[in-house]
Design an enzyme around this catalytic site. Structure first.
Site, PDB file in Angstrom:
ATOM      1  N   ARG A  24     -30.207 -26.179   8.838  1.00 11.37           N
ATOM      2  CA  ARG A  24     -30.404 -26.900  10.106  1.00 11.37           C
ATOM      3  C   ARG A  24     -31.575 -26.299  10.877  1.00 11.37           C
ATOM      4  O   ARG A  24     -32.352 -27.003  11.517  1.00 11.37           O
ATOM      5  CB  ARG A  24     -29.116 -26.854  10.944  1.00 11.37           C
ATOM      6  CG  ARG A  24     -27.990 -27.697  10.354  1.00 11.37           C
ATOM      7  CD  ARG A  24     -26.726 -27.575  11.174  1.00 11.37           C
ATOM      8  NE  ARG A  24     -26.890 -28.121  12.514  1.00 11.37           N
ATOM      9  CZ  ARG A  24     -26.044 -27.849  13.513  1.00 11.37           C
ATOM     10  NH1 ARG A  24     -25.045 -27.010  13.315  1.00 11.37           N
ATOM     11  NH2 ARG A  24     -26.216 -28.393  14.695  1.00 11.37           N
ATOM     12  N   GLN A  45     -24.929 -29.345  24.867  1.00  7.99           N
ATOM     13  CA  GLN A  45     -24.041 -28.932  23.777  1.00  7.99           C
ATOM     14  C   GLN A  45     -24.878 -28.710  22.519  1.00  7.99           C
ATOM     15  O   GLN A  45     -24.381 -28.208  21.518  1.00  7.99           O
ATOM     16  CB  GLN A  45     -22.976 -30.001  23.510  1.00  7.99           C
ATOM     17  CG  GLN A  45     -22.073 -30.278  24.701  1.00  7.99           C
ATOM     18  CD  GLN A  45     -21.219 -31.502  24.465  1.00  7.99           C
ATOM     19  OE1 GLN A  45     -20.122 -31.405  23.909  1.00  7.99           O
ATOM     20  NE2 GLN A  45     -21.732 -32.651  24.872  1.00  7.99           N
ATOM     21  N   HIS A 105     -23.082 -24.214  23.563  1.00 10.65           N
ATOM     22  CA  HIS A 105     -22.572 -23.950  22.202  1.00 10.65           C
ATOM     23  C   HIS A 105     -23.492 -23.050  21.409  1.00 10.65           C
ATOM     24  O   HIS A 105     -23.397 -22.991  20.190  1.00 10.65           O
ATOM     25  CB  HIS A 105     -22.339 -25.279  21.476  1.00 10.65           C
ATOM     26  CG  HIS A 105     -21.235 -26.086  22.092  1.00 10.65           C
ATOM     27  ND1 HIS A 105     -21.039 -27.419  21.810  1.00 10.65           N
ATOM     28  CD2 HIS A 105     -20.271 -25.740  22.982  1.00 10.65           C
ATOM     29  CE1 HIS A 105     -19.987 -27.852  22.500  1.00 10.65           C
ATOM     30  NE2 HIS A 105     -19.509 -26.855  23.218  1.00 10.65           N
ATOM     31  N   THR A 124     -23.462 -37.960  24.197  1.00 10.21           N
ATOM     32  CA  THR A 124     -22.333 -37.148  23.760  1.00 10.21           C
ATOM     33  C   THR A 124     -21.072 -38.001  23.724  1.00 10.21           C
ATOM     34  O   THR A 124     -20.830 -38.831  24.599  1.00 10.21           O
ATOM     35  CB  THR A 124     -22.103 -35.912  24.668  1.00 10.21           C
ATOM     36  OG1 THR A 124     -20.894 -35.241  24.256  1.00 10.21           O
ATOM     37  CG2 THR A 124     -21.990 -36.287  26.142  1.00 10.21           C
TER      38      THR A 124
HETATM   39  N1  APR Z   1     -28.990 -42.538  21.810  1.00 10.96           N
HETATM   40  C1  APR Z   1     -27.909 -42.312  22.602  1.00 10.96           C
HETATM   41  N2  APR Z   1     -26.701 -41.924  22.114  1.00 10.96           N
HETATM   42  C2  APR Z   1     -26.618 -41.758  20.774  1.00 10.96           C
HETATM   43  C3  APR Z   1     -27.699 -41.956  19.890  1.00 10.96           C
HETATM   44  C4  APR Z   1     -28.932 -42.380  20.463  1.00 10.96           C
HETATM   45  N3  APR Z   1     -30.023 -42.597  19.715  1.00 10.96           N
HETATM   46  N4  APR Z   1     -27.260 -41.702  18.614  1.00 10.96           N
HETATM   47  C5  APR Z   1     -25.959 -41.334  18.716  1.00 10.96           C
HETATM   48  N5  APR Z   1     -25.568 -41.384  20.006  1.00 10.96           N
HETATM   49  C6  APR Z   1     -24.280 -41.018  20.597  1.00 10.96           C
HETATM   50  C7  APR Z   1     -23.055 -41.412  19.803  1.00 10.96           C
HETATM   51  O1  APR Z   1     -22.662 -42.740  20.167  1.00 10.96           O
HETATM   52  C8  APR Z   1     -22.049 -40.386  20.308  1.00 10.96           C
HETATM   53  O2  APR Z   1     -21.438 -40.786  21.530  1.00 10.96           O
HETATM   54  O3  APR Z   1     -24.265 -39.612  20.656  1.00 10.96           O
HETATM   55  C9  APR Z   1     -22.925 -39.163  20.603  1.00 10.96           C
HETATM   56  C10 APR Z   1     -22.830 -38.109  19.519  1.00 10.96           C
HETATM   57  O4  APR Z   1     -21.511 -37.630  19.513  1.00 10.96           O
HETATM   58  P1  APR Z   1     -21.136 -36.394  18.561  1.00 10.96           P
HETATM   59  O5  APR Z   1     -21.705 -36.641  17.197  1.00 10.96           O
HETATM   60  O6  APR Z   1     -19.677 -36.150  18.748  1.00 10.96           O
HETATM   61  O7  APR Z   1     -21.976 -35.182  19.175  1.00 10.96           O
HETATM   62  P2  APR Z   1     -21.624 -34.330  20.466  1.00 10.96           P
HETATM   63  O8  APR Z   1     -20.917 -35.157  21.493  1.00 10.96           O
HETATM   64  O9  APR Z   1     -22.875 -33.643  20.870  1.00 10.96           O
HETATM   65  O10 APR Z   1     -20.599 -33.242  19.869  1.00 10.96           O
HETATM   66  C11 APR Z   1     -20.172 -32.240  20.773  1.00 10.96           C
HETATM   67  O11 APR Z   1     -19.009 -31.173  18.960  1.00 10.96           O
HETATM   68  O12 APR Z   1     -18.869 -30.399  16.811  1.00 10.96           O
HETATM   69  C12 APR Z   1     -19.144 -30.030  18.104  1.00 10.96           C
HETATM   70  O13 APR Z   1     -20.479 -28.220  18.668  1.00 10.96           O
HETATM   71  C13 APR Z   1     -20.550 -29.537  18.232  1.00 10.96           C
HETATM   72  O14 APR Z   1     -21.925 -29.632  20.205  1.00 10.96           O
HETATM   73  C14 APR Z   1     -21.153 -30.418  19.318  1.00 10.96           C
HETATM   74  C15 APR Z   1     -19.930 -30.978  20.019  1.00 10.96           C
END
Ligand code: APR
Length: 232
Positions: A58, A88, A106, A173
């Site tokens: 990564r 995050q 994180h 998020t």
């Molecule tokens: N624009 C806006 N939103 C987007 C895009 C985009 N281009 N692509 C994806 N998303 C949104 C998705 O709809 C989702 O709501 O981003 C979010 C990603 O969610 P996750 O994959 O769960 O990521 P995140 O919320 O950052 O996870 C939080 O979980 O595993 C742990 O430590 C890890 O920091 C991470 C934490």
């Protein structure tokens, strides 16, 4: 509330337009790896080499990623506002886009720390860390990342910033992971609150919902708040 203060809470969706995988979207990181194998103290104890490889890959990918308009628009808001980014994300794209106040809840992908002395933290850029790479006290260097079951960083500082903000944006998020997700409740009732997402999560408290890609939506929001279409 500070009328000039904006706080943006970001997640993996803000870095998705830069080509970095999110966690829970289709094909995301947690579909490719079991969380317990690569993002937990137990996984580290079981197979530290696998964990180091997961983060080395990564970190290597980050070297060729570039900030997108979401990162740049958030940085541009600094022209007129005090902007604090609470992220995050473990990438450095907010900093590379010019954000000067970034709080990583994180941890940070570019950093490693000693397992013998957690105050020994080194920025290794986009290079790899190997088994046997130890600190002066002989402790194996590990990713400076908060694994599941470990304490999130800077939570109180993040809460205080959100409580002072007159504008609070939640961008990219899923709000699936606590305690980071629980920070949204500290936004003031009278603050202007916005959630930005391709598929916005449910969030109570009078948030304006802007559905779309963070790079496009944040550029529009920054133009609106800067008032003169000044966003690069
Ligand atoms: N624009 C806006 N939103 C987007 C895009 C985009 N281009 N692509 C994806 N998303 C949104 C998705 O709809 C989702 O709501 O981003 C979010 C990603 O969610 P996750 O994959 O769960 O990521 P995140 O919320 O950052 O996870 C939080 O979980 O595993 C742990 O430590 C890890 O920091 C991470 C934490």
């Amino acid at each position: 509330m500070n009328p000039r203060k904006i706080v943006v809470l970001t997640g993996a969706g803000v870095s998705a337009p830069s080509g970095l995988a999110t966690f829970r979207s289709l094909g995301g990181l947690w579909e490719q790896h079991r969380i317990e194998d690569v993002a937990s103290p137990e996984g580290w104890a079981r197979d530290p080499g696998l964990v180091l490889r997961f983060y080395n890959l990564r970190r290597e990918a980050l070297a060729t990623a570039v900030p997108n308009d979401a990162h740049r628009a958030i940085a541009d808001l600094q022209d007129r506002f005090e902007v604090v980014v609470i992220t995050q994300n473990v990438d450095d794209l907010h900093e590379r886009a010019g954000s000067r106040s970034v709080i990583h809840l994180h941890g940070e992908l570019r950093k490693v720390r000693s397992t013998a002395d957690e105050a020994t933290v080194e920025d290794i850029g986009y290079t790899s860390v190997a088994l046997g790479q130890v600190c002066a006290k002989g402790g194996q260097m590990r990713p400076h990342i908060v694994w599941f079951g470990e304490d999130v960083m800077h939570l109180d500082e993040a809460r205080r910033h959100i409580e002072e903000a007159s504008r609070f944006v939640v961008a990219g998020t899923s709000l699936a992971v606590f305690p980071a997700a629980g920070l949204v409740r500290y936004a003031r009732d009278k603050a202007e609150k916005v959630v930005v997402d391709l598929d916005p999560p449910a969030v109570s408290g009078g948030f304006r919902v802007l559905r779309g890609s963070a790079d496009v939506v944040m550029r529009g929001l920054a133009s609106e708040w800067l008032g003169s279409g000044k966003v690069r």
